[in-house]
Scaffold this motif. Structure first.
Motif, PDB file in Angstrom:
ATOM      1  N   VAL A   6     -57.265   9.043 -49.325  1.00  0.00           N
ATOM      2  CA  VAL A   6     -58.402   8.058 -49.477  1.00  0.00           C
ATOM      3  C   VAL A   6     -57.912   6.948 -50.474  1.00  0.00           C
ATOM      4  O   VAL A   6     -57.161   7.292 -51.637  1.00  0.00           O
ATOM      5  N   ALA A   7     -58.178   5.658 -49.832  1.00  0.00           N
ATOM      6  CA  ALA A   7     -57.722   4.621 -50.570  1.00  0.00           C
ATOM      7  C   ALA A   7     -58.294   4.463 -51.950  1.00  0.00           C
ATOM      8  O   ALA A   7     -59.487   5.193 -52.095  1.00  0.00           O
ATOM      9  N   ARG A   8     -57.803   3.702 -53.007  1.00  0.00           N
ATOM     10  CA  ARG A   8     -58.568   3.579 -54.212  1.00  0.00           C
ATOM     11  C   ARG A   8     -59.887   3.096 -54.482  1.00  0.00           C
ATOM     12  O   ARG A   8     -60.782   3.434 -54.910  1.00  0.00           O
ATOM     13  N   ASP A   9     -59.971   2.115 -53.390  1.00  0.00           N
ATOM     14  CA  ASP A   9     -61.450   1.330 -53.209  1.00  0.00           C
ATOM     15  C   ASP A   9     -62.402   2.172 -52.290  1.00  0.00           C
ATOM     16  O   ASP A   9     -63.504   1.643 -51.997  1.00  0.00           O
ATOM     17  N   LEU A  10     -61.882   3.348 -51.871  1.00  0.00           N
ATOM     18  CA  LEU A  10     -62.724   4.204 -50.802  1.00  0.00           C
ATOM     19  C   LEU A  10     -63.177   3.645 -49.486  1.00  0.00           C
ATOM     20  O   LEU A  10     -63.911   3.942 -48.709  1.00  0.00           O
ATOM     21  N   ALA A  11     -62.329   2.757 -49.251  1.00  0.00           N
ATOM     22  CA  ALA A  11     -62.312   1.815 -47.955  1.00  0.00           C
ATOM     23  C   ALA A  11     -61.860   2.615 -46.792  1.00  0.00           C
ATOM     24  O   ALA A  11     -62.484   2.378 -45.598  1.00  0.00           O
ATOM     25  N   TYR A  12     -60.720   3.430 -46.982  1.00  0.00           N
ATOM     26  CA  TYR A  12     -60.283   4.026 -45.751  1.00  0.00           C
ATOM     27  C   TYR A  12     -59.703   5.355 -46.163  1.00  0.00           C
ATOM     28  O   TYR A  12     -59.573   5.718 -47.400  1.00  0.00           O
ATOM     29  N   ALA A  13     -59.866   6.364 -45.451  1.00  0.00           N
ATOM     30  CA  ALA A  13     -59.390   7.672 -45.368  1.00  0.00           C
ATOM     31  C   ALA A  13     -58.230   7.973 -44.484  1.00  0.00           C
ATOM     32  O   ALA A  13     -58.579   7.709 -43.307  1.00  0.00           O
ATOM     33  N   ASP A  14     -57.027   8.376 -44.942  1.00  0.00           N
ATOM     34  CA  ASP A  14     -56.071   8.585 -43.641  1.00  0.00           C
ATOM     35  C   ASP A  14     -56.346  10.123 -43.364  1.00  0.00           C
ATOM     36  O   ASP A  14     -56.277  10.931 -44.403  1.00  0.00           O
ATOM     37  N   VAL A  15     -56.397  10.486 -42.096  1.00  0.00           N
ATOM     38  CA  VAL A  15     -56.858  12.041 -41.797  1.00  0.00           C
ATOM     39  C   VAL A  15     -55.459  12.523 -41.135  1.00  0.00           C
ATOM     40  O   VAL A  15     -55.226  11.492 -40.023  1.00  0.00           O
ATOM     41  N   TYR A  16     -54.649  13.368 -41.459  1.00  0.00           N
ATOM     42  CA  TYR A  16     -53.613  13.822 -40.570  1.00  0.00           C
ATOM     43  C   TYR A  16     -54.114  15.257 -39.665  1.00  0.00           C
ATOM     44  O   TYR A  16     -54.553  16.065 -40.718  1.00  0.00           O
ATOM     45  N   VAL A  17     -53.958  15.278 -38.735  1.00  0.00           N
ATOM     46  CA  VAL A  17     -54.192  16.280 -37.844  1.00  0.00           C
ATOM     47  C   VAL A  17     -53.160  16.818 -36.935  1.00  0.00           C
ATOM     48  O   VAL A  17     -52.329  16.051 -36.887  1.00  0.00           O
ATOM     49  N   SER A  18     -53.051  18.109 -36.609  1.00  0.00           N
ATOM     50  CA  SER A  18     -52.346  18.934 -35.568  1.00  0.00           C
ATOM     51  C   SER A  18     -52.892  19.714 -34.672  1.00  0.00           C
ATOM     52  O   SER A  18     -54.127  19.855 -35.066  1.00  0.00           O
ATOM     53  N   SER A  19     -52.245  19.958 -33.459  1.00  0.00           N
ATOM     54  CA  SER A  19     -52.961  20.971 -32.695  1.00  0.00           C
ATOM     55  C   SER A  19     -52.016  21.850 -32.008  1.00  0.00           C
ATOM     56  O   SER A  19     -50.952  21.334 -31.433  1.00  0.00           O
ATOM     57  N   PHE A  20     -52.415  23.042 -31.838  1.00  0.00           N
ATOM     58  CA  PHE A  20     -51.409  23.887 -31.067  1.00  0.00           C
ATOM     59  C   PHE A  20     -51.544  23.868 -29.436  1.00  0.00           C
ATOM     60  O   PHE A  20     -50.682  24.069 -28.961  1.00  0.00           O
ATOM     61  N   GLU A  21     -52.499  22.940 -29.339  1.00  0.00           N
ATOM     62  CA  GLU A  21     -52.758  22.717 -27.944  1.00  0.00           C
ATOM     63  C   GLU A  21     -51.765  21.325 -27.232  1.00  0.00           C
ATOM     64  O   GLU A  21     -51.542  21.550 -26.112  1.00  0.00           O
ATOM     65  N   THR A  22     -51.565  20.639 -28.021  1.00  0.00           N
ATOM     66  CA  THR A  22     -50.645  19.479 -27.721  1.00  0.00           C
ATOM     67  C   THR A  22     -49.264  19.938 -27.994  1.00  0.00           C
ATOM     68  O   THR A  22     -48.819  20.248 -28.722  1.00  0.00           O
ATOM     69  N   ARG A  23     -48.533  19.553 -26.526  1.00  0.00           N
ATOM     70  CA  ARG A  23     -47.041  19.887 -26.436  1.00  0.00           C
ATOM     71  C   ARG A  23     -46.318  18.540 -26.209  1.00  0.00           C
ATOM     72  O   ARG A  23     -45.310  18.384 -27.004  1.00  0.00           O
ATOM     73  N   SER A  24     -46.798  17.751 -25.286  1.00  0.00           N
ATOM     74  CA  SER A  24     -45.912  16.471 -25.168  1.00  0.00           C
ATOM     75  C   SER A  24     -46.403  15.304 -26.032  1.00  0.00           C
ATOM     76  O   SER A  24     -47.649  15.466 -26.651  1.00  0.00           O
ATOM     77  N   GLU A  25     -45.659  14.226 -26.049  1.00  0.00           N
ATOM     78  CA  GLU A  25     -46.049  12.950 -26.828  1.00  0.00           C
ATOM     79  C   GLU A  25     -47.383  12.294 -26.384  1.00  0.00           C
ATOM     80  O   GLU A  25     -48.030  11.867 -27.093  1.00  0.00           O
ATOM     81  N   ASP A  26     -47.507  12.293 -25.158  1.00  0.00           N
ATOM     82  CA  ASP A  26     -48.790  11.815 -24.400  1.00  0.00           C
ATOM     83  C   ASP A  26     -49.846  12.439 -24.554  1.00  0.00           C
ATOM     84  O   ASP A  26     -50.861  11.861 -25.031  1.00  0.00           O
ATOM     85  N   GLN A  27     -49.793  14.007 -24.793  1.00  0.00           N
ATOM     86  CA  GLN A  27     -51.039  14.652 -25.371  1.00  0.00           C
ATOM     87  C   GLN A  27     -51.489  14.591 -26.722  1.00  0.00           C
ATOM     88  O   GLN A  27     -52.548  14.274 -27.337  1.00  0.00           O
ATOM     89  N   LYS A  28     -50.325  14.342 -27.697  1.00  0.00           N
ATOM     90  CA  LYS A  28     -50.597  13.884 -29.266  1.00  0.00           C
ATOM     91  C   LYS A  28     -51.214  12.421 -29.331  1.00  0.00           C
ATOM     92  O   LYS A  28     -52.071  12.241 -30.008  1.00  0.00           O
ATOM     93  N   GLN A  29     -50.729  11.596 -28.364  1.00  0.00           N
ATOM     94  CA  GLN A  29     -51.268  10.131 -28.550  1.00  0.00           C
ATOM     95  C   GLN A  29     -52.844  10.182 -28.003  1.00  0.00           C
ATOM     96  O   GLN A  29     -53.644   9.620 -28.689  1.00  0.00           O
ATOM     97  N   GLU A  30     -52.966  10.925 -26.925  1.00  0.00           N
ATOM     98  CA  GLU A  30     -54.373  11.028 -26.473  1.00  0.00           C
ATOM     99  C   GLU A  30     -55.409  11.628 -27.585  1.00  0.00           C
ATOM    100  O   GLU A  30     -56.427  11.207 -27.701  1.00  0.00           O
ATOM    101  N   LEU A  31     -54.686  12.552 -28.302  1.00  0.00           N
ATOM    102  CA  LEU A  31     -55.667  13.185 -29.351  1.00  0.00           C
ATOM    103  C   LEU A  31     -55.908  12.168 -30.185  1.00  0.00           C
ATOM    104  O   LEU A  31     -57.021  12.190 -30.771  1.00  0.00           O
TER     105      LEU A  31
END
Length: 75
Positions: free
Chosen positions: A1-26
């Motif tokens: 979360v940014a200091r001013d609470l304007a943005y929150a960066d959320v990092y996700v992963s998935s066991f279902e995504t194999r290709s780069e295209d699937q990751k991009q789509e997610l």
């Protein structure tokens, strides 16, 4: 979360995504739904403003699996 609470960066992963295209789509799907998710979050917490969500793919699990396989090969 940014200091001013304007943005929150959320990092996700998935066991279902194999290709780069699937990751991009997610990530595109989650970023497209970020407004909806933000609205739901705003109803469940007590802070004054809800940060804007930015989703990124987290490939930590894949890197760990790769390192483990390299270590197994070398021993």
């Amino acid at each position: 979360v940014a200091r001013d609470l304007a943005y929150a960066d959320v990092y996700v992963s998935s066991f279902e995504t194999r290709s780069e295209d699937q990751k991009q789509e997610l990530i595109l799907s989650l970023n497209g739904a970020s407004g909806f998710i933000r609205t739901i979050l705003s109803k469940t917490h007590k802070i004054r403003s809800t940060p804007k969500l930015r989703f990124y793919y987290d490939d930590t699990y894949e890197r760990v699996a790769r390192l483990e396989s390299l270590l197994a090969e070398s021993s």
